[in-house]
Scaffold this active site. Structure first.
Site, PDB file in Angstrom:
ATOM      1  N   ASP A 461      10.753   9.436  -5.454  1.00  0.00           N
ATOM      2  CA  ASP A 461       9.299   9.551  -5.339  1.00  0.00           C
ATOM      3  C   ASP A 461       8.699  10.806  -5.105  1.00  0.00           C
ATOM      4  O   ASP A 461       7.254  11.156  -5.602  1.00  0.00           O
ATOM      5  CB  ASP A 461       9.047   9.126  -3.686  1.00  0.00           C
ATOM      6  CG  ASP A 461       9.610   9.986  -2.744  1.00  0.00           C
ATOM      7  OD1 ASP A 461      10.986  10.451  -3.609  1.00  0.00           O
ATOM      8  OD2 ASP A 461      10.076  10.308  -2.054  1.00  0.00           O
ATOM      9  N   ARG A 465       9.903  18.324  -2.190  1.00  0.00           N
ATOM     10  CA  ARG A 465      10.392  18.493  -0.774  1.00  0.00           C
ATOM     11  C   ARG A 465      11.391  17.954  -0.242  1.00  0.00           C
ATOM     12  O   ARG A 465      12.463  16.763  -1.653  1.00  0.00           O
ATOM     13  CB  ARG A 465       9.476  18.303  -0.180  1.00  0.00           C
ATOM     14  CG  ARG A 465       9.494  16.292  -0.781  1.00  0.00           C
ATOM     15  CD  ARG A 465       7.882  15.607   0.546  1.00  0.00           C
ATOM     16  NE  ARG A 465       7.992  13.956   0.520  1.00  0.00           N
ATOM     17  CZ  ARG A 465       6.563  13.156   0.084  1.00  0.00           C
ATOM     18  NH1 ARG A 465       5.575  14.006   0.311  1.00  0.00           N
ATOM     19  NH2 ARG A 465       7.188  11.646   0.510  1.00  0.00           N
ATOM     20  N   ASP A 466      11.922  17.610   1.114  1.00  0.00           N
ATOM     21  CA  ASP A 466      13.429  17.065   1.336  1.00  0.00           C
ATOM     22  C   ASP A 466      13.790  15.511   0.927  1.00  0.00           C
ATOM     23  O   ASP A 466      13.764  15.152   1.657  1.00  0.00           O
ATOM     24  CB  ASP A 466      13.583  18.141   2.504  1.00  0.00           C
ATOM     25  CG  ASP A 466      13.059  17.188   3.186  1.00  0.00           C
ATOM     26  OD1 ASP A 466      11.974  17.041   3.482  1.00  0.00           O
ATOM     27  OD2 ASP A 466      13.333  18.042   4.496  1.00  0.00           O
ATOM     28  N   GLU A 467      13.424  14.823  -0.322  1.00  0.00           N
ATOM     29  CA  GLU A 467      13.518  13.423  -0.499  1.00  0.00           C
ATOM     30  C   GLU A 467      13.752  13.086  -1.903  1.00  0.00           C
ATOM     31  O   GLU A 467      14.915  12.608  -1.540  1.00  0.00           O
ATOM     32  CB  GLU A 467      11.587  13.165   0.287  1.00  0.00           C
ATOM     33  CG  GLU A 467      11.287  11.730  -0.188  1.00  0.00           C
ATOM     34  CD  GLU A 467      10.446  10.926   0.596  1.00  0.00           C
ATOM     35  OE1 GLU A 467       9.911   9.429   0.508  1.00  0.00           O
ATOM     36  OE2 GLU A 467       9.712  11.519   0.931  1.00  0.00           O
ATOM     37  N   ASP A 474       7.934   2.507  -5.693  1.00  0.00           N
ATOM     38  CA  ASP A 474       7.171   3.586  -6.373  1.00  0.00           C
ATOM     39  C   ASP A 474       7.624   3.102  -7.839  1.00  0.00           C
ATOM     40  O   ASP A 474       6.917   2.742  -8.453  1.00  0.00           O
ATOM     41  CB  ASP A 474       7.592   4.446  -6.497  1.00  0.00           C
ATOM     42  CG  ASP A 474       7.112   5.390  -5.128  1.00  0.00           C
ATOM     43  OD1 ASP A 474       7.573   4.445  -3.719  1.00  0.00           O
ATOM     44  OD2 ASP A 474       6.893   6.475  -4.859  1.00  0.00           O
ATOM     45  N   TRP A 525       8.309  -3.436  -2.372  1.00  0.00           N
ATOM     46  CA  TRP A 525       9.542  -2.445  -2.564  1.00  0.00           C
ATOM     47  C   TRP A 525      10.617  -3.062  -2.808  1.00  0.00           C
ATOM     48  O   TRP A 525      11.144  -3.314  -3.556  1.00  0.00           O
ATOM     49  CB  TRP A 525       9.564  -1.291  -1.275  1.00  0.00           C
ATOM     50  CG  TRP A 525       9.367  -0.449  -1.009  1.00  0.00           C
ATOM     51  CD1 TRP A 525       9.285   0.900  -1.586  1.00  0.00           C
ATOM     52  CD2 TRP A 525       7.919  -0.701  -0.849  1.00  0.00           C
ATOM     53  NE1 TRP A 525       8.570   1.578  -0.904  1.00  0.00           N
ATOM     54  CE2 TRP A 525       6.965   0.790  -1.026  1.00  0.00           C
ATOM     55  CE3 TRP A 525       6.819  -1.162  -0.293  1.00  0.00           C
ATOM     56  CZ2 TRP A 525       5.665   1.397  -0.537  1.00  0.00           C
ATOM     57  CZ3 TRP A 525       4.962  -1.381  -0.626  1.00  0.00           C
ATOM     58  CH2 TRP A 525       4.871   0.296  -0.181  1.00  0.00           C
ATOM     59  N   GLU A 736       0.509  12.391  -4.046  1.00  0.00           N
ATOM     60  CA  GLU A 736       0.306  11.142  -3.751  1.00  0.00           C
ATOM     61  C   GLU A 736      -0.804  10.778  -2.844  1.00  0.00           C
ATOM     62  O   GLU A 736      -0.514   9.715  -2.709  1.00  0.00           O
ATOM     63  CB  GLU A 736       1.104  11.301  -2.914  1.00  0.00           C
ATOM     64  CG  GLU A 736       2.278  10.813  -1.307  1.00  0.00           C
ATOM     65  CD  GLU A 736       2.969  11.247  -1.216  1.00  0.00           C
ATOM     66  OE1 GLU A 736       4.063  10.688  -0.183  1.00  0.00           O
ATOM     67  OE2 GLU A 736       3.421  12.683  -0.661  1.00  0.00           O
ATOM     68  N   HIS A 757       3.855  12.819  -8.058  1.00  0.00           N
ATOM     69  CA  HIS A 757       4.465  11.905  -7.091  1.00  0.00           C
ATOM     70  C   HIS A 757       3.700  10.716  -8.358  1.00  0.00           C
ATOM     71  O   HIS A 757       2.238  10.264  -7.808  1.00  0.00           O
ATOM     72  CB  HIS A 757       3.246  11.273  -5.920  1.00  0.00           C
ATOM     73  CG  HIS A 757       4.410  10.862  -4.945  1.00  0.00           C
ATOM     74  ND1 HIS A 757       3.764   8.959  -5.169  1.00  0.00           N
ATOM     75  CD2 HIS A 757       5.378  10.434  -4.144  1.00  0.00           C
ATOM     76  CE1 HIS A 757       4.828   8.357  -3.959  1.00  0.00           C
ATOM     77  NE2 HIS A 757       5.307   9.938  -3.370  1.00  0.00           N
TER      78      HIS A 757
END
Length: 897
Positions: A461, A465-467, A474, A525, A736, A757
């Site tokens: 995604d 960052r921390d993802e 997505d 999703w 995003e 994103h």
């Protein structure tokens, strides 16, 4: 001349290391003349015999027009064997090609029992297994005879880098990649024949945390899959005399740590060059200070050979500017938001410490900004050995960035000594799109760069960052755009196998795959379980992906049907809804479209796709079952969300888009829904309000229902909110949030504000499929039958798209004459395919192709006038159509469909 070209096995050219017992063979035909169709083919496959003096499969002349995904049907494949293949073909005029150039594939292990090596890790009594430093593992072996072939089969719990005699074995990075490790762990196969030395040899493995035991997601979890790093390796050496020896990981290996003191996916890498193990690649290296290893009891039955393309450094970028910010920071601008890392050269005293911190944007004052990274540090630190010039690039991490803050660099920062390494799954580029509007061209570039940055082994995604997780929603909204830009067939095949592995027993689908967070089964999703395999099938003609995922697809529909008390309406549970829709309530991420409307719409859409899949797979009872279920869901949708006067109950753009795209409204209700959607856009001065769910279908819904002019105005809009707003703000990837950077230069909330994103990049599907007009026929997928229907519109005078399909290159190009009254359409149809070509604004008797009337043109088999369009049936070849635009084509509006 007829020729057979580009032979591929399981989408790959000359792959080494397949464990598929029935690999599929595909090829392309080459031909100069038009209208070429394959009449028959002849495939020969030999085992270890490039001269084909003996074969393990010989089809003879097989009458078939099939040239993609022909399954191997010869003798059972053996492990660790090279299979040569050659093909010839006949066309329908009786011409026969010469034999193709010889291609090959090579098997890996066809049975788990062939793994004789052991999982190894440093002995717990000698080294802390939780040390942040990367492990170094080492062993020696000798070869004493001439070598015919040598292969290494390797994998790790963690991420590994492999060296043989001091040289990297391959350019693959971050191996073995990220899968649902408990169920599936990939291993890689490397041809190391030319790397072996006569006599003593040294194998070295560097091993870091990676996704296996490193920090993942925002919950600050680690050790999600296990708490011990380990490696597994088997080297098979075949000598010229036919003997094969196997060297593998066992407890005789030695272990140490070295220069990599710390390495995490999110946080970066710390490297102290003073701790490098000099000469450890030498056979006679003294490893007395290294510690012992121990065998780690781990299963091997989850091991699978590499499925997708590997992660590699695919591009290199040079810096464009050195900036001193208002705060006095030294920042390098690479001019492109990218994913990967920085390599640099430096000369410094021992211990000189250089720190590189990575960010996507500068703030409104021009200072370095990392707020949107959340907990991710994205920092690489290098400590010099001292002396001669040194070079550094990290090995077990990656960053998402355009700007790099440099601290501690000795002397003046020289841009020539810094290089951006762009890292992603090494997918073949397949599509191009360009047009007369430079902002749209930049948007297309942003879409492609967003795909590069986020298709790093899994469809993430965001890469900064921390993802960096494989969000299912997505992936499904972007999959068709992705399949235009690049060959993503094996990429999604791998990921869908992980989705199936992580799917819950009741059919629920996790929010992310591989699953490392809590929560599952939101509408749109979880529907990735159905939509993604269907799009891969349509785009590549791949029936096997439907066969593999069929049970998963059915299970997802079963999960939905079991929710709540109304089996034809999904109105229970948590849903992300129209995520980040601009019509959301204050302090909410979920748009205004009712979640039960979205959920029921996707319920219907996915059920219909499963019905179609059942028909393709010959599952007649299932086809009838899901057909009846679909009809009931549509009826329930009508009863619940449509008034007797054909008004859709939810007054949002997304609600109307879904009802149109998923064919949930018919007749007068469809007309009113389309009119209302168009009016919403017009009343909002050609701005959108949609989020993740509505945006992908917005322009396609307008164009398909008679409002192409509105779709064009929407796509070309430059003020907020629009696709081109971010382009005017200097974006080089997709944001995003529509207003990730606001008009005053301030930012959307740090909580969730990625500038890379890809979800809103799904507009690419409309650019390729509507503006340029390239689509595949659902009845003959994989572009076996092609639809070319360019749709010019207000604001553009030119568009061109190309697509390297499984059958060959497709091209659709149109241009409006300078006087605005004529049009040229160039079309390329690859051999062994046919096309429906629709010429907008054309009158049949006024169209010329190559200076000839249509009825005299080779390759064109049928011509007809339908309203303001000319419809042509054409075979393969390159065509150039020229004609004056009909007077009736005043608005360039598409015919309603």
């Amino acid at each position: 001349m007829l020729s057979v070209n580009k032979i591929r096995i399981e989408y790959k050219e000359t792959p080494v290391g397949l464990d598929n017992p029935v690999p599929r063979i595909s090829w392309q035909l080459g031909a100069q003349q038009r209208g070429v169709l394959q009449e028959a083919f002849h495939i020969q496959v030999s085992a270890e015999d490039p001269l084909f003096q003996s074969t393990v499969w010989d089809t003879g002349r097989m009458v078939s027009d099939r040239s993609i995904h022909v399954p191997y049907d010869g003798e059972a494949l053996s492990s660790c064997t090279r299979y040569y293949v050659r093909i010839r073909a006949w066309d329908r005029q009786g011409n026969v090609s010469a034999w193709s150039e010889t291609a090959y594939w090579e098997t890996a292990f066809m049975h788990h029992s062939e793994w004789t090596a052991s999982w190894i890790t440093p002995s717990e009594s000698a080294m802390d297994p939780q040390t942040e430093a990367a492990f170094l593992l080492r062993n020696t072996f000798t070869t004493d005879k001439p070598i015919r072939r040598a292969r290494i089969y390797a994998t790790a719990l963690g991420v590994y880098e492999l060296q043989l005699n001091g040289t990297r074995v391959s350019q693959d990075r971050l191996t073995p990649g990220w899968t649902s490790y408990a169920a599936r762990l990939q291993y890689q196969t490397y041809d190391v024949t030319s790397m072996l030395l006569a006599g003593g040899n040294v194998i070295g493995i560097a091993l870091a945390n990676g996704w296996y035991k490193g920090h993942l997601a925002w919950e600050k979890k680690s050790n999600i899959y296990g708490d011990r790093r380990a490696a597994l390796l088997q080297l098979h050496v075949t000598y010229e005399d036919g003997e094969t020896r196997v060297f593998g990981t066992d407890s005789t290996w030695k272990a140490s740590t070295g220069a990599v003191l710390y390495s995490e996916i999110y946080h970066g890498e710390t490297y102290d060059a003073r701790l490098e193990k000099d000469n450890d690649y030498r056979y006679d290296y003294d490893d007395k200070d290294w510690v012992s290893t121990e065998v780690l009891e781990q299963p091997k039955d989850q091991l699978v050979a590499q499925e997708n393309q590997p992660t590699r450094v695919v591009h290199e970028i040079r810096p464009v500017e050195l900036i001193t910010t208002p705060k006095g920071e030294t920042v390098i601008d690479f001019g492109q938001n990218m994913v990967g890392w920085i390599a640099f050269n430096v000369t410094g005293n021992p211990g000189t410490t250089i720190t590189l911190t990575h960010a996507e944007v500068l703030d409104a004052e021009g200072n370095f900004y990392t707020g949107n990274l959340r907990a991710a540090k994205q920092t690489n630190t290098y400590m010099c050995k001292g002396g001669a010039q040194e070079q550094f690039e990290p090995r077990f991490t990656f960053q998402g960035f355009r700007y790099v803050k440099v601290e501690g660099y000795p002397g003046t920062v020289d841009l020539a000594k810094f290089t951006g390494k762009v890292v992603y799954t090494d997918m073949e580029p397949t599509g191009t799109f360009e047009c007369s509007d430079p902002l749209i061209n930049q948007l297309q570039s942003n879409i492609v760069w967003g795909q590069r940055g986020n298709f790093l082994d899994v469809p993430t995604d965001c890469p900064q960052r921390d993802e960096r997780l494989g969000w299912t929603g997505d992936a499904q909204v972007f999959v068709r755009t992705a399949a235009f830009n690049m060959d993503v067939a094996s990429f999604f095949t791998k990921w869908l196998r992980d989705l199936k592995a992580d799917q819950h027993d009741d059919g629920g689908v996790p929010y992310v795959v591989p699953n490392v967070i809590s929560g599952h089964s939101s509408a749109a999703w979880g529907d990735a379980a159905v939509i993604c395999p269907w799009v891969i099938y349509e785009s590549y003609g791949d029936v096997r992906v439907l066969e593999e995922q069929y049970d998963s697809m059915k299970a997802w529909i079963g999960y939905i049907r079991g929710q709540g008390e109304q089996e034809f309406l999904w109105n229970t549970g948590f849903h992300f809804g129209d995520w980040l829709g601009l019509d959301a309530k204050e302090n909410s991420y979920i748009g205004a479209t009712p979640t039960d409307l979205i959920a029921t719409a996707f319920y219907a859409y996915s059920t219909n796709l499963v019905r179609k899949t059942a028909a393709i797979l010959g599952q007649k009872e299932d086809e009838a079952h899901f057909g009846e279920l679909y009809d009931n869901i549509v009826q329930k949708f009508t009863n619940e969300f449509l008034t007797p006067s054909h008004r859709l109950a939810a007054p949002t753009q997304t609600a109307h888009v879904l009802a149109l795209m998923f064919d949930l409204v018919k007749g007068p209700a469809r007309e009113r829904t389309a009119q209302t959607l168009n009016r919403m856009i017009e009343d909002n001065k050609f701005h959108l309000t949609t989020g993740f769910v509505g945006t992908p279908y917005l322009c396609p819904a307008l164009s398909a229902n008679g409002y192409h002019t509105t779709a064009m105005k929407l796509a070309l809009q430059t003020s907020y909110p629009s696709w081109l707003y971010s382009v005017t703000k200097g974006a080089t990837t997709i944001w995003e949030h529509w207003d990730g950077i606001k008009e005053d230069g301030s930012f959307w909330s740090d909580d969730m504000n990625s500038y890379n994103h890809y979800a809103y990049g799904s507009i690419g599907e409309w650019l390729y499929g509507v503006v340029a007009g390239i689509k595949t026929d659902e009845e003959q997928p994989g572009y076996k039958r092609i639809h070319i229907r360019p749709q010019p519109g207000e604001g553009l005078t030119y568009s061109k798209a190309t697509l390297e399909s499984m059958h060959g290159q497709i091209c659709s190009e149109w241009r409006i004459g300078q006087d605005g009254k004529s049009m040229t359409v160039n079309v390329t149809v690859p051999p062994n395919t046919t096309a429906l070509i629709v010429l907008p604004g054309a009158l049949q008797d006024r169209v010329q192709e190559g200076g000839e009337k249509l009825n005299a043109c080779e390759g064109i088999t049928q011509v007809g006038q339908m309203g303001g369009e000319v419809h042509l049936e054409a075979g393969s070849g390159a065509y150039r159509f020229e004609y004056p635009l009909s007077e009736s084509m005043e608005s360039m509006e598409t015919v309603k469909s």
